[in-house]
Write a protein that holds these residues in place. Structure first.
Motif, PDB file in Angstrom:
ATOM      1  N   GLN A   1       0.813  -1.224   0.000  1.00 24.51           N
ATOM      2  CA  GLN A   1       0.000   0.000   0.000  1.00 24.51           C
ATOM      3  C   GLN A   1       0.838   1.262   0.000  1.00 24.51           C
TER       4      GLN A   1
ATOM      5  N   ASN B   1       3.041   1.922  -2.056  1.00 23.08           N
ATOM      6  CA  ASN B   1       3.231   2.266  -3.474  1.00 23.08           C
ATOM      7  C   ASN B   1       1.905   2.444  -4.200  1.00 23.08           C
ATOM      8  N   LYS B   2       0.874   2.791  -3.464  1.00 19.94           N
ATOM      9  CA  LYS B   2      -0.462   2.872  -4.047  1.00 19.94           C
ATOM     10  C   LYS B   2      -0.501   3.785  -5.269  1.00 19.94           C
ATOM     11  N   GLU B   3      -1.057   3.223  -6.343  1.00 21.78           N
ATOM     12  CA  GLU B   3      -1.316   3.995  -7.559  1.00 21.78           C
ATOM     13  C   GLU B   3      -2.810   3.885  -7.844  1.00 21.78           C
ATOM     14  N   SER B   4      -3.498   4.984  -7.748  1.00 21.20           N
ATOM     15  CA  SER B   4      -4.954   4.951  -7.908  1.00 21.20           C
ATOM     16  C   SER B   4      -5.371   5.811  -9.091  1.00 21.20           C
TER      17      SER B   4
ATOM     18  N   ASN C   1       2.087   7.116  -5.322  1.00 19.21           N
ATOM     19  CA  ASN C   1       2.726   7.129  -4.010  1.00 19.21           C
ATOM     20  C   ASN C   1       3.928   6.187  -4.022  1.00 19.21           C
TER      21      ASN C   1
ATOM     22  N   TYR D   1       3.284  -3.867  -5.607  1.00 19.81           N
ATOM     23  CA  TYR D   1       2.262  -3.089  -6.319  1.00 19.81           C
ATOM     24  C   TYR D   1       0.950  -3.067  -5.550  1.00 19.81           C
ATOM     25  N   PHE D   2       0.312  -1.897  -5.610  1.00 15.13           N
ATOM     26  CA  PHE D   2      -1.050  -1.767  -5.107  1.00 15.13           C
ATOM     27  C   PHE D   2      -1.772  -0.801  -6.043  1.00 15.13           C
ATOM     28  N   TYR D   3      -2.533  -1.361  -6.983  1.00 16.77           N
ATOM     29  CA  TYR D   3      -3.268  -0.578  -7.984  1.00 16.77           C
ATOM     30  C   TYR D   3      -4.741  -0.537  -7.604  1.00 16.77           C
ATOM     31  N   THR D   4      -5.329   0.632  -7.686  1.00 23.13           N
ATOM     32  CA  THR D   4      -6.787   0.729  -7.570  1.00 23.13           C
ATOM     33  C   THR D   4      -7.303   1.565  -8.739  1.00 23.13           C
TER      34      THR D   4
ATOM     35  N   THR E   1      -8.849  -3.713  -8.103  1.00 22.92           N
ATOM     36  CA  THR E   1      -7.708  -3.622  -7.181  1.00 22.92           C
ATOM     37  C   THR E   1      -6.753  -4.772  -7.471  1.00 22.92           C
TER      38      THR E   1
ATOM     39  N   THR F   1      -2.982  -6.328  -6.154  1.00 30.05           N
ATOM     40  CA  THR F   1      -1.943  -6.262  -5.126  1.00 30.05           C
ATOM     41  C   THR F   1      -0.862  -7.297  -5.417  1.00 30.05           C
TER      42      THR F   1
END
Length: 639
Positions: A431, A433-436, A457, A556-559, A604, A606
Motif C-alpha cells: 500500500q 506504493n499505491k497507484e490509484s 505514491n 504493487y497496489f493498484y486501484t 484492485t 496487489t
C-alpha cells in the motif's frame, strides 16, 4: 558499491577462471545424452573443478595480508559442434592476479590461446580498478575435449568470498574443493542449497581437511531481463576466514560482525574530511528552518538534488569514502562519498549523524555473515530524539522517513565509535506504493471521452518523478503524454494539469482529458464497451523457457474506479461477472455495478512480494489467465 566483491555477485561471468591441465578424453558417445540435458548449448563442460588452497604470507608487502589464497580452476571443455571458438572473460583487480594459463588440445598438446588483458570499462562505473583478460582459442571436432586451466591469487584472504556452482557453461559435474590447513579456521556458509542435490564430504589427511562439494548436471547461468541478483536464487558458498594460528598465536580475521566492523572502522577513521569547507552551505540550508526535521530535510534533499551519483570502485576506495569536501566541490560521488557528505553536513548542523553499511535487496545476507560480501551499499543514519532516520543519498526524490524498496527490511551496521549498532530499516506493505486511477467517461460518437486523475505514491511516485526530471524542459509535456498513453495509440491525451513534482512528502497527481478510440463497437442496437483498456498485468505471463526467477520493480497496489455515463436511450444489457482471486502473495478483484444512469467499474491489484520464484510460475500463469478472461469480457448496452 564495493570493488570486485560486487562484481563477484553480478554473475558467473565475473568469476575468475583458473584451471590446470588434466586427462584428455573423447566424449563423442556422450553428446546425445548431453544434448537432452542442455538442448540449446554448443559447448559443455564435462567437468569443472575449483580448488582452493591457503598459505601463510611470512613477509607481506603493502596491501597484502598475512594469509593468502589460490584458486585453481580445471575445466574439461567439450564442443557439441565441430570447430567452434571458445571465448572467455576473466576479471581481476589490484587485490587479485591471474597466472598459469594453460590450454591442452585433444592430443594433449599445449596450445597458446589469444589473450588480451587490460582495464575493464563499465558505463555504470565512473572509475574502477577492474581489469579483464579476454581469452580465445579454437576447439576441434565435436566430442573431443580440451582442458583449460589457470590460477587466481588472492593477496589478502579477506577478499576471498563467493563460490557459485552455476557458470557460463553447462557442467555435467561441478566440484568445489577447499583444502584447509590445520592452522586456518574457515567457515563455509551455504546459500540456496535446498533442492539442488549438492553433495558435501569432509575428510582429513594429515594437517589438511578437504571439504568437497559436488553437484551433477548444472545449467549455465543465463542473463534474462528482470532477474534477481543471482545471490538471491542460485546456490553458492561464502568462505568466511575466521582466524589463523602462527607461531602458536591465534590471530582473528573475520570471526564475527565485531571483527568486520573493526576493519570498516579502521578504513573510515582517516578519510581526511575538512568540514569547515561545508559550513557556509550548511548555514544557508538550515537558515529559517523552524524544526530539526526541516533542517535535516533541507540538507538531505540538497544532496539528493545537487550531487550526482557516480560509481567508483578502485582498490581500497571501494570501501573508503571520498572526503566530504571533495564530493561537495565536485558535485558527484558514489554511495560512500554521498553518505560521508551527508554525515559531515548534518554534524555541522548539530545532529548525531553516522556512516551506515547495508546490503541491498540484491543480497540475501545479514550481519551474522562476517564477510566483505555481506553488504554493497552505504547510507547515513541520523539519530534524533531516540529515533533513527536512514538517509540514502543515492535515492533521488525520496522523502525523509521513507525508504526505497531495495533497502526496506534490510539490516544495517551503524558506526558507534569503537562499537557498532545493528538495526533494521522499516519495511512497508504494498500500500505504500499505491497507484490509484479515477476516471469519468461518456460515449461520444462511438468513442470514450472523459477525464482521469492518477495518484502516485511510494515507488510509483518516485519513478514518475525520476523520468520527468531526466527529460529536457521542452520535451516534458510530450514525455508526460507518452507516459499516460503507455504506448497505446488508441488513446489521445490533452489538457494535462502540471503536477507538483518537487514535493517529496505529498502524493503526486496527474489529471488530464482523454479520448479513447476503438473501445466502443456498435452492432445494430447494441454497444460493446471496453471500460478497462489498460488491462494491467494482463501481459505478465511467465514464458515456459525462462530460467531465472522474476523480480518486479516494486510491490504493487493498484486501484481503479471508472464511471461511465449510460447514453440516452440505452440501458445495460450485460455486465461482466465480478471476479476475485487472491493468494498471500498477489490478488486481483474487479466488478461492474450499474445504478441505471452510470456503470461503476472497480479494480484492485496487489503484489505483496517483489520476487516470483520459478516454482511459482505455473500458479502465477493460471492467475494471469483468469485475469485475462475477465478483461476480455465486455459491457453490453442496448436500446
Amino acid at each position: 558499491m564495493k570493488p570486485f566483491v560486487a562484481k563477484l555477485l553480478a554473475g558467473p561471468l565475473f568469476f575468475f577462471f583458473f584451471l590446470s591441465s588434466f586427462a584428455q578424453g573423447d566424449y563423442s558417445n556422450k553428446i546425445t545424452e548431453w544434448k537432452k540435458l542442455f538442448p540449446k548449448e554448443d559447448v559443455i563442460a564435462a567437468s569443472w573443478k575449483e580448488t582452493v588452497d591457503f598459505s601463510l604470507n611470512t613477509n607481506p608487502k603493502p596491501g597484502e595480508g598475512k594469509v593468502k589464497a589460490t584458486v585453481v580452476n580445471e575445466v574439461m571443455i567439450v564442443p557439441v559442434k565441430d570447430y567452434l571458438k571458445y571465448d572467455d572473460g576473466l576479471f581481476y583487480n589490484d587485490e587479485i592476479s591471474i597466472e598459469n594459463f594453460k590450454v591442452l588440445n585433444t592430443q594433449g598438446k599445449e596450445i597458446k590461446p589469444e589473450k588480451i588483458c587490460g582495464d575493464y570499462h563499465d558505463e555504470n562505473i565512473f572509475h574502477s580498478d577492474q581489469k579483464i583478460c579476454q581469452v580465445k582459442f579454437s576447439l576441434g571436432e565435436r566430442g573431443k575435449a580440451f582442458s583449460y586451466s589457470y590460477q587466481e591469487n588472492y593477496h589478502d584472504i579477506k577478499f576471498l568470498t563467493s563460490f557459485y556452482f552455476n557458470r557460463h557453461l553447462p557442467v555435467t559435474e561441478r566440484i568445489v574443493q577447499f583444502n584447509i590447513p590445520s592452522w586456518m579456521e574457515i567457515d563455509l556458509r551455504e546459500f540456496n542449497f535446498t533442492g539442488n542435490a549438492i553433495q558435501k564430504t569432509s575428510t582429513k589427511e594429515g594437517n589438511i581437511t578437504r571439504v568437497v562439494f559436488i553437484v551433477k548436471a548444472v545449467d549455465p547461468y543465463v542473463n534474462e531481463t528482470s532477474s534477481p541478483n543471482h545471490a538471491i536464487s542460485y546456490p553458492h558458498i561464502i568462505c568466511v576466514s575466521k582466524a589463523f594460528t602462527e607461531n602458536g598465536q591465534r590471530n582473528v580475521l573475520f570471526e564475527n560482525v565485531k571483527d568486520l566492523y573493526n576493519w570498516y572502522h579502521l578504513v573510515t577513521s582517516d578519510i581526511g574530511n575538512k568540514p569547515g569547507e561545508l559550513k557556509s552551505k550548511v548555514d544557508e540550508l538550515v537558515f529559517n528552518k523552524k524544526t530539526d526535521l526541516e533542517k535535516i530535510e533541507s540538507i538531505f534533499y540538497w544532496v539528493q538534488d545537487n550531487v550526482r551519483y557516480i560509481a567508483f570502485e578502485n582498490g581500497i576506495m571501494g570501501f573508503k569514502p571520498d572526503a566530504a569536501q571533495n564530493v561537495f566541490k565536485n558535485k558527484y560521488g558514489d554511495c560512500k562519498g554521498k553518505a560521508n557528505l551527508l554525515k559531515e553536513m548534518l554534524k555541522l548542523a548539530g545532529f548525531d549523524a553516522r556512516l551506515t553499511w547495508i546490503g541491498t535487496s540484491d543480497l540475501p545476507y545479514d550481519y551474522t555473515l562476517p564477510s566483505l560480501c555481506v553488504d554493497n551499499h552505504m547510507i547515513c543514519t541520523v539519530i534524533l530524539n531516540g529515533k533513527k532516520y536512514f538517509l540514502d543519498g543515492t535515492e533521488e526524490h525520496i522523502a525523509l522517513n521513507d525508504y526505497a524498496q531495495r533497502i526496506q527490511g534490510k539490516q544495517v551496521l551503524i558506526e558507534d565509535g569503537k562499537n557498532f549498532i545493528l538495526e533494521k530499516v522499516p519495511e512497508y506493505p504494498a500500500q505504500r506504493n499505491k497507484e490509484s486511477k479515477s476516471t469519468k467517461m461518456a460515449i461520444t460518437e462511438n468513442k470514450l471521452t472523459g477525464t482521469s486523475t492518477i495518484e502516485y505514491n511510494g515507488e510509483s511516485k518516485i519513478l514518475v518523478q525520476s523520468i520527468f526530471s531526466s527529460i529536457r524542459k521542452d520535451n516534458k509535456k510530450d514525455a508526460l503524454t507518452s507516459w499516460i498513453k503507455n504506448g497505446d495509440e488508441n488513446i489521445d491525451v490533452s489538457n494535462i494539469k502540471n503536477p507538483e513534482f518537487s514535493d517529496r512528502q505529498k502524493p503526486l497527481q496527474l489529471s488530464f482529458d482523454f479520448k479513447a478510440n476503438n473501445q466502443v463497437t456498435k452492432s445494430g442496437n447494441e454497444l460493446y464497451v471496453i471500460m478497462d483498456w489498460d488491462k494491467d498485468f494482463g501481459r505478465y505471463e511467465m514464458p515456459a523457457d525462462r530460467k531465472n526467477d522474476y523480480e518486479f520493480d516494486q510491490k504493487y497496489f493498484y486501484t481503479v474506479q471508472s464511471e461511465l455515463a449510460i447514453p440516452a436511450g440505452y440501458k445495460v444489457d450485460y455486465l461482466p461477472t465480478a471476479f476475485k482471486k487472491a493468494t498471500p502473495d498477489y490478488s486481483f478483484e474487479a466488478s461492474y455495478i450499474s445504478n441505471g444512469k452510470t456503470i461503476i467499474y472497480k479494480k484492485t491489484i496487489t503484489i505483496n512480494k517483489p520476487i516470483l520464484k520459478r516454482s511459482e510460475f505455473a500458479s502465477w500463469n493460471n492467475f494471469i489467465a483468469d485475469i485475462n478472461k475477465f478483461y476480455n469480457d465486455q459491457v453490453v448496452l442496448t436500446k
